[in-house]
Design a protein around this motif. Structure first.
Motif, mmCIF file in Angstrom:
data_model
loop_
_atom_site.group_PDB
_atom_site.id
_atom_site.type_symbol
_atom_site.label_atom_id
_atom_site.label_comp_id
_atom_site.label_asym_id
_atom_site.label_seq_id
_atom_site.Cartn_x
_atom_site.Cartn_y
_atom_site.Cartn_z
ATOM 1 N N UNK A 1 46.386 28.944 53.786
ATOM 2 C CA UNK A 1 47.546 28.082 54.038
ATOM 3 C C UNK A 1 47.188 27.068 55.097
ATOM 4 N N UNK B 1 53.169 23.129 59.701
ATOM 5 C CA UNK B 1 53.885 23.571 60.886
ATOM 6 C C UNK B 1 54.608 22.345 61.432
ATOM 7 N N UNK C 1 59.485 32.322 52.560
ATOM 8 C CA UNK C 1 58.128 32.889 52.539
ATOM 9 C C UNK C 1 58.180 34.375 52.194
ATOM 10 N N UNK D 1 48.270 41.216 51.665
ATOM 11 C CA UNK D 1 49.228 40.187 52.085
ATOM 12 C C UNK D 1 48.619 39.224 53.094
ATOM 13 N N UNK E 1 47.132 37.806 56.896
ATOM 14 C CA UNK E 1 47.542 37.748 58.298
ATOM 15 C C UNK E 1 47.793 36.307 58.705
ATOM 16 N N UNK E 2 48.670 36.124 59.684
ATOM 17 C CA UNK E 2 48.776 34.789 60.277
ATOM 18 C C UNK E 2 47.626 34.602 61.263
ATOM 19 N N UNK F 1 46.244 32.481 64.739
ATOM 20 C CA UNK F 1 46.570 31.571 65.837
ATOM 21 C C UNK F 1 45.983 30.210 65.485
ATOM 22 N N UNK F 2 46.660 29.166 65.907
ATOM 23 C CA UNK F 2 46.178 27.830 65.525
ATOM 24 C C UNK F 2 45.075 27.344 66.459
ATOM 25 N N UNK G 1 46.897 30.910 58.015
ATOM 26 C CA UNK G 1 46.977 32.273 57.494
ATOM 27 C C UNK G 1 46.349 32.338 56.118
ATOM 28 N N UNK G 2 46.252 33.554 55.602
ATOM 29 C CA UNK G 2 45.639 33.705 54.277
ATOM 30 C C UNK G 2 46.251 34.896 53.565
ATOM 31 N N UNK G 3 46.102 34.925 52.256
ATOM 32 C CA UNK G 3 46.539 36.058 51.449
ATOM 33 C C UNK G 3 45.487 36.293 50.359
#
Lengths: 429, 113
Positions: B8, B12, B27, B43, B45-46, B48-49, B75-77
């Protein structure tokens, strides 16, 4: 995973209030940034890991930790709240001082402080209401503009200016030792009253928005009642009038989504819980000699709730209450409502006379229900053509689809002479 | 079934509390739906940017972010789908598009090609 529909919005108000208390009112923008940050975090984390058990506490803790970061980072370059002053300077006192500010009772007091601060005398009543909705209720500028049917640009200007006034006010209003507490309290009550009215009578076409505005006004009025110095008879009366009006909200739209006037609402849909709460608050408001416009308006709403159907309404009492209201706070809208009550009591011809006697009725030409009242009276007098012209004028200044539909129906009624005689509101004439 | 990663990117930014909450709920509903249909392997994890970037033989460490805000991976899935076309179709329901974000759909390499 059940999450309150407007949790973020409500928590936004609480978080901004508390952070502003810690950072100082001049750092309002910084407080808003920290809140924004906390929501971004919640959004990112919760969407993958689910909503935590206590979402409010999660948000508050996130805001608190972020506040601590900011305080440590900026304490040498920025001045924070002078009241907390030195406590924020040393690491030994910083954490406990901030922790204390995030105690539930402290947050509630911060909300009150912010409520009083938003009603700054340098701001117009409209600006006070917009600012309260933005800061205390977490509405974005767009959402406030939507609620007031104003343009984004105009609302942005109003809110930006109001925030500047607030940020320059040096410190938040002191609700404990503030000498002008008794002066500021009526301004706060008035702002909450206007906020509620915007929801109840305002132009926003979406019934959801209306209910939310009324709900927010009621929530803030509840906060005011919980704080003893602010829980005056007028505050109780304000709460009573909100409850008694809100009780009728479920019946304002019928099953097909059409607007229903008070006269032909399905009264079984009125919220009995809110009626009871309104009555309780009205009783509490009776302590003391002061009679405010909120007392009178609550009393009028209460008389309506005692009538099982429109025909049972005690118009005599209502007319005399409107007389009192005119004496306390004269306005063309109050005069118009009084004329409507007189028409119900003494017939449409008397209603017309009263409307024509309203001194500054020029201020009502953009108010659709002014023309609608004239139309209603003329229709009941059997003058269909004239009635239709009035309803057309109402239609021309209608503010949303629901009002337009309502007036179109009334115009239709003018063209079907027989139906008007069965109109429920003339049954008792 | 083959595996894919959804990365993703961006999406933001300044949102009202109400919008942030609505976006989050969308979401959660989207991921739940993918899961119910058996497309979620992990699923994810988010992220940190911000972080650190370690680079080159010298292992020079620099501060993130490493790309422009609109391109940062948030993040990714890990997804299971029939083929790339289906994975792409699944990604289209992602609420990130409402906030100008992007989904990068990348097939996970298989052992036996």
């Amino acid at each position: 995973m059940g999450l309150d529909e407007h949790l973020f919005r409500r928590e936004a108000g609480r978080m901004v209030a508390t952070l502003t208390r810690i950072f100082g009112v001049h750092n309002l923008a910084l407080a808003e940034d920290v809140v924004q940050d906390a929501f971004c975090r919640a959004l990112e984390v919760w969407k993958f890991r689910g909503v935590p058990d206590n979402p409010s506490a999660w948000l508050m803790t996130t805001a608190k930790n972020r506040a601590l970061d900011v305080l440590r980072r900026d304490r040498t370059v920025r001045n924070f709240a002078p009241e907390l002053g030195r406590l924020l300077e040393s690491e030994w006192t910083l954490v406990p001082a901030v922790e204390e500010q995030f105690e539930p009772h402290a947050i509630r007091d911060d909300e009150l402080r912010m409520m009083f601060s938003c009603c700054h005398p340098k701001l117009t009543e409209e600006a006070q209401v917009a600012l309260s909705l933005h800061i205390l209720c977490g509405f974005s500028v767009d959402e406030v503009a939507g609620a007031f049917v104003s343009s984004h640009a105009a609302m942005e200007k109003r809110i930006t200016r109001a925030k500047k006034v607030l940020a320059r006010s040096k410190k938040l209003f002191d609700i404990v030792r503030g000498e002008d507490f008794t002066v500021r309290l009526p301004a706060v009550q008035r702002a909450l009253y206007l906020l509620f009215n915007e929801g109840y009578h305002g132009a926003s076409p979406e019934s959801a928005v209306r209910t939310e505005l009324c709900g927010e006004a009621m929530r803030l009025a509840g906060l005011l009642r919980e704080y003893p110095p602010a829980s005056t008879p007028a505050t109780f009366a304000l709460g009573a009038l909100m409850c008694l009006h809100a009780a009728r909200l479920p019946a304002r739209l019928d099953s097909s989504g059409d607007l229903r006037s008070l006269f032909d609402q399905d009264r079984s849909r009125w919220d009995v819980g809110l009626v009871a709460e309104g009555q309780r608050l009205l009783d509490l408001s009776a302590a003391g000699p002061v009679l405010t416009e909120y007392h009178v308006e609550a009393a009028i709403a209460w008389v309506h709730t005692t009538a099982h159907e429109a025909g049972d309404t005690d118009w005599n009492t209502i007319v005399s209450l409107y007389d009192k209201l005119l004496a306390i706070r004269a306005s063309p809208v109050v005069a118009l409502n009084r004329a409507i009550a007189i028409a119900e009591r003494d017939g449409p011809q008397r209603g017309l006379e009263e409307v024509h006697a309203i001194a500054d009725s020029g201020r009502l030409v953009h108010y659709p229900f002014f023309h609608a009242a004239l139309g209603e009276f003329e229709l009941r007098c059997g003058r269909h053509e004239t009635a239709r012209d009035h309803f057309r004028r109402a239609l021309a200044v209608a503010r949303n689809t629901m009002e337009r539909q309502f007036f179109e129906h009334r115009i239709g009624a003018c063209e079907r002479p027989t139906t008007s005689w069965h109109c429920s509101s003339c049954a008792n004439e | 079934m083959s595996e894919f990663v959804f990365l993703y990117r961006g999406g933001e930014g300044g949102r009202s509390p109400e919008r942030a909450q609505q976006t989050m709920q969308k979401w959660m509903a989207w991921l739940k739906d993918l899961g119910a249909k058996g497309h979620i392997k992990d699923q994810g994890q988010p992220l940190e940017r911000s972080g650190k970037l370690v680079k080159g033989k010298q292992k020079i460490v620099t501060d993130g972010p490493f790309a422009e805000a609109k391109d940062v991976v948030g993040g990714y899935t890990l997804i299971e789908a029939r083929d790339l076309a289906q994975a792409v179709e699944l990604s289209k329901g992602c609420p990130i598009f409402e906030v100008d974000g992007a989904v990068e759909v990348r097939p996970v390499m298989k052992m036996n090609v």
